[in-house]
Design an enzyme around this catalytic site. Structure first.
Site, PDB file in Angstrom:
ATOM      1  N   GLU A 100       5.491  61.490 -17.162  1.00 35.09           N
ATOM      2  CA  GLU A 100       6.586  61.839 -17.369  1.00 35.09           C
ATOM      3  C   GLU A 100       7.802  61.670 -18.447  1.00 35.09           C
ATOM      4  OE1 GLU A 100       7.704  65.251 -14.744  1.00 35.09           O
ATOM      5  OE2 GLU A 100       5.431  65.801 -15.067  1.00 35.09           O
ATOM      6  N   GLU A 132      -1.025  66.774 -13.591  1.00 35.74           N
ATOM      7  CA  GLU A 132      -0.739  67.220 -12.115  1.00 35.74           C
ATOM      8  C   GLU A 132      -0.553  68.749 -12.452  1.00 35.74           C
ATOM      9  OE1 GLU A 132       3.682  65.795 -11.510  1.00 35.74           O
ATOM     10  OE2 GLU A 132       3.040  63.926 -12.048  1.00 35.74           O
TER      11      GLU A 132
HETATM   12  C1  GLA Z   1       6.836  66.146 -11.977  1.00 32.87           C
HETATM   13  C2  GLA Z   1       6.346  64.489 -11.459  1.00 32.87           C
HETATM   14  C3  GLA Z   1       6.380  64.299  -9.956  1.00 32.87           C
HETATM   15  C4  GLA Z   1       6.874  64.903  -8.591  1.00 32.87           C
HETATM   16  C5  GLA Z   1       6.310  66.808 -10.216  1.00 32.87           C
HETATM   17  C6  GLA Z   1       7.214  68.146  -8.930  1.00 32.87           C
HETATM   18  O1  GLA Z   1       5.430  66.782 -12.666  1.00 32.87           O
HETATM   19  O2  GLA Z   1       5.534  64.153 -12.272  1.00 32.87           O
HETATM   20  O3  GLA Z   1       6.382  62.931  -9.858  1.00 32.87           O
HETATM   21  O4  GLA Z   1       8.418  65.271  -9.027  1.00 32.87           O
HETATM   22  O5  GLA Z   1       6.811  66.576 -10.751  1.00 32.87           O
HETATM   23  O6  GLA Z   1       6.531  69.407  -9.048  1.00 32.87           O
END
Ligand code: GLA
Ligand code: GLA
Length: 695
Positions: free
Chosen positions: A161, A320
């Site tokens: 991210e 995710e």
């Molecule tokens: C982001 C991060 C993860 C986690 C999620 C929680 O997507 O990449 O490591 O912190 O948020 O929702």
């Protein structure tokens, strides 16, 4: 524009490497090593076939400077691989170890007030720090050397991210890099002065060393919007450069495994211009967290519609999402029964070939302990884990049926999205501070769904010339080139729908003159056959004034009406403002929605904001020929050879819905059952049906 890397999908450890990928972020370093065996047993039981590993493990891999320790990670990867679970291995650079920050505090970002950002969370580093980059690239090289030939590592997860916590850095490194960036963009200082409109407020710069970052300027000072927009672009580019440096450092040593980095596409975020990033990955992946409230499914579909375009219609990867509640919003709603499976399968219906969650085992400590996971605090004897197992079975069945690699059938309508316009609508120098491009895209997307139509969402910079209709809601920025593309599209028979705040400025935040919308030096007005002179802005802040204005077709505008003063010959008025409120603002009978033939096509102008229901009724009127049940989402994925067709149905309603004419064999029937009639199914709330046809 950069040329796109060729699409390369990570193999699974199945016999033929194929299947729908299923798993999650795996953080075994949060647990005693003995837990790994139990994890793998439960993963296998749930049909998990991949994990994203070591995303935040830098301090375990390099506990002290230069002391690289891979043994623990080797053992985990070996156990996973032997159990048939492929590893998407992270570069581990999203979070640096404390020793690095203590030794080199100069890598820490600086906020706009000049404060140093403290370490202790994630991404506490400057994207332009040469010191940090050297450390990060050393780690990338070490990982690449160590895992180059490991058969269980099937993809590289670069960073995590990008920009989540270091999107805006105002350090001296950033300042130097910004000057270099501006020089590359403008070539000479006069061009920058012209682009930034520095004749305003004594902002002329004589040389590059007078160019500044938009650091805090005191009080309510308004930043030069052109400078701010360039700073947004620059921040995007610096993070993209960082990603590319990490990718290329690994590729030098290990060129064959595919690279990705997880995007953050959801309709409340626009951190990066992913239309550019998508060119630089081998497969496109996204992190998507559902919106609480009634927009849940629609919002997911809307975000996914953009994902599918970023992937150019090829399958993409959910890196995710959550099994239930997150822990980082003011209000964290859980998922209702059936929604875990419904959301995951909705992503598949929208073109995803990989369904991963954050995270495998719910943490017992740390900032994310109350974030849901695949294996919750309650353990394997839990509804969530049982649902995860059911989902694993469903995805396995879809893989066996050959769904992987099939492509989502495109719509004939595209809503155009522009990250730059989203950044621009956040400027505090516009007629209203409530403008939001992305939210208007979402309203149009939902309005179209309500009218029984599903649009694609396509980056403005991409090729959308093959659609029949393109819609531009609050695409504030249109360059001359963009306007020419739109005019060509309409001339050749396309329909263009232009929203109320579209095309007000060019890429330098300069207002087009001669009447609104002024983009394209008059070409946009010519295409629309409309000219307006002022904006009528409403809001509860204006006490005693009407807070909404009605249109003759029954819809309502609550934010913005363009005061249209001129129509070209041939422009047809579709709706005008009516009623006492309109009269109060001298808008009675002023055109609100118009249509103008242009070449072989036409341009529709929606000169005011409309809510979802206003958009839906307008779209119903325009597309009256097609009557579709708006409670059902039907998507089609087709195998590349065209032989197999997967029809996916989702119930968008709270009540059970009957779907008719479902042909083919059911592969997944989640919360739905055959109805009384042939080819009929009864779909409960949060249900999904996927059937396969062979053509
Ligand atoms: C982001 C991060 C993860 C986690 C999620 C929680 O997507 O990449 O490591 O912190 O948020 O929702
Ligand atoms: C103040 C300033 C002007 C202008 C106006 C705008 O009065 O003195 O320069 O910025 O506000 O309303």
């Amino acid at each position: 524009m950069a040329t796109r890397r060729s699409n390369k999908w990570p193999s699974l450890l199945t016999n033929n490497g194929r299947g729908i990928a299923f798993g999650g972020d795996y953080n075994p370093d949060q647990w005693p090593e003995a837990v790994v065996d139990e994890d793998i047993r439960l993963m296998c039981q749930a049909h998990v076939n991949t994990v994203a590993l070591a995303i935040f493990s830098w301090d375990k891999i390099e506990p002290r400077e230069g002391a690289f320790t891979f043994e623990w990670l080797d053992r985990v990867i070996d156990k996973l691989g032997k159990a048939g679970i492929a590893v998407d291995l992270a570069t581990a650079t999203a979070s640096a170890p404390m020793w690095l920050y203590i030794k080199h505090p100069e890598v820490l970002p600086i906020d706009k007030y000049g404060h140093t950002v403290n370490p202790g969370s994630r991404q506490s580093w400057q994207p332009t720090s040469p010191v940090f980059k050297a450390y990060a690239l050393t780690l990338c090289c070490k990982l690449a050397e160590h895992y180059r030939d490991n058969p269980y590592v099937t993809a590289w997860h670069v960073g995590n991210e990008y920009g989540w916590n270091n999107r805006y850095d105002y350090s001296d490194n950033a300042l130097d890099a910004f000057r270099t960036w501006c020089r590359a963009r403008y070539g000479d200082i006069d061009a920058l002065n012209e682009a930034w409109g520095t004749a305003f407020w004594s902002q002329h710069v004589n040389d590059w060393d007078e160019v500044l970052l938009p650091r805090h300027m005191g009080g309510d000072a308004m930043v030069n919007p052109a400078q701010q927009l360039d700073y947004e672009r620059f921040g995007n580019d610096m993070l993209l450069d960082f990603y590319k440096a990490e990718r290329d450092a690994i590729a030098e040593i290990c060129p064959d495994k595919p690279f990705t980095t997880n995007f953050m596409v959801s309709t409340d975020q626009c951190t990066m211009d992913y239309a550019q990033w998508a060119d630089e990955v081998d497969f496109v992946s996204n992190d998507h967290y559902f919106h609480e409230g009634e927009s849940h499914l629609d919002e997911l579909l809307c975000s996914d519609a953009l994902m599918d375009s970023l992937a150019l219609g090829k399958p993409w990867y959910v890196m995710e999402h959550s099994t239930s509640a997150v822990q980082w919003k003011p209000l964290n709603t859980r998922k209702r029964h059936g929604e875990l499976m419904r959301d995951a399968l909705a992503h598949v219906a929208m073109g995803a070939d990989a369904i991963n969650f954050f995270q495998w085992r719910q943490s017992a400590s740390g900032a994310e302990a109350f974030h849901s996971a695949m294996l919750p605090h309650a353990g394997a004897d839990s509804t969530i884990y049982r649902d995860v197992c059911k989902l694993g079975e469903a995805l396995h069945a879809l893989g066996e049926a050959g769904m992987q690699g099939s492509e989502l059938e495109r719509s004939d309508t595209a809503i155009l999205f522009s990250a730059e316009s989203e950044w621009a609508t956040r400027s505090q120098t516009l007629p209203s501070m409530k403008l939001d491009h992305w939210h208007d895209v979402r309203d149009w997307y939902r309005g179209l769904l309500d009218a029984g139509r599903r649009a694609d969402i396509v980056p403005l910079a991409y090729d959308w010339s093959g659609y029949q209709t393109v819609i531009l809601p609050t695409v504030l920025i249109l360059s001359d080139r963009d306007v020419r593309r739109l005019a060509d599209f309409a001339r050749k028979g396309g329909s263009v729908i232009i929203g109320y705040a579209t095309g007000l400025i060019d890429e330098h935040f300069h207002v087009g003159l001669g009447g609104y919308p002024g983009a394209g030096h008059g070409l946009l007005r010519e295409m629309l056959g409309v000219r307006s002179e002022e904006f009528n802005i409403l809001g509860s802040e204006a006490e005693g004034e009407p807070f909404e204005i009605r249109l003759c077709d029954g819809s309502v505008s609550r934010l913005w009406q363009n005061v249209v003063t001129g129509l070209a010959e041939g422009t047809k008025v579709i709706a005008e403002y009516v009623g006492a409120e309109a009269a109060e603002w001298e808008l009675a009978d002023v055109p609100a929605i118009t249509r103008h033939p242009y070449g072989e096509g036409a341009a529709l102008y929606v000169g005011c904001d409309l809510d979802r229901s206003g958009i839906a009724s307008l779209m119903r009127a325009l597309y009256s020929a097609t009557v579709v049940d708006q409670r059902i989402i039907h998507t089609i994925r087709r195998s590349v050879d065209g032989n197999a067709v997967f029809d996916c149905y989702l119930n968008r309603d709270r009540q059970p819905v009957h779907v008719q004419n479902v042909m083919g064999d059911p592969i997944v029937a989640h919360r739905c059952k055959p109805g009384a009639r042939a080819h009929e199914y009864v779909m409960d709330r949060n249900s999904v049906l996927i059937v396969k046809r062979v053509e």
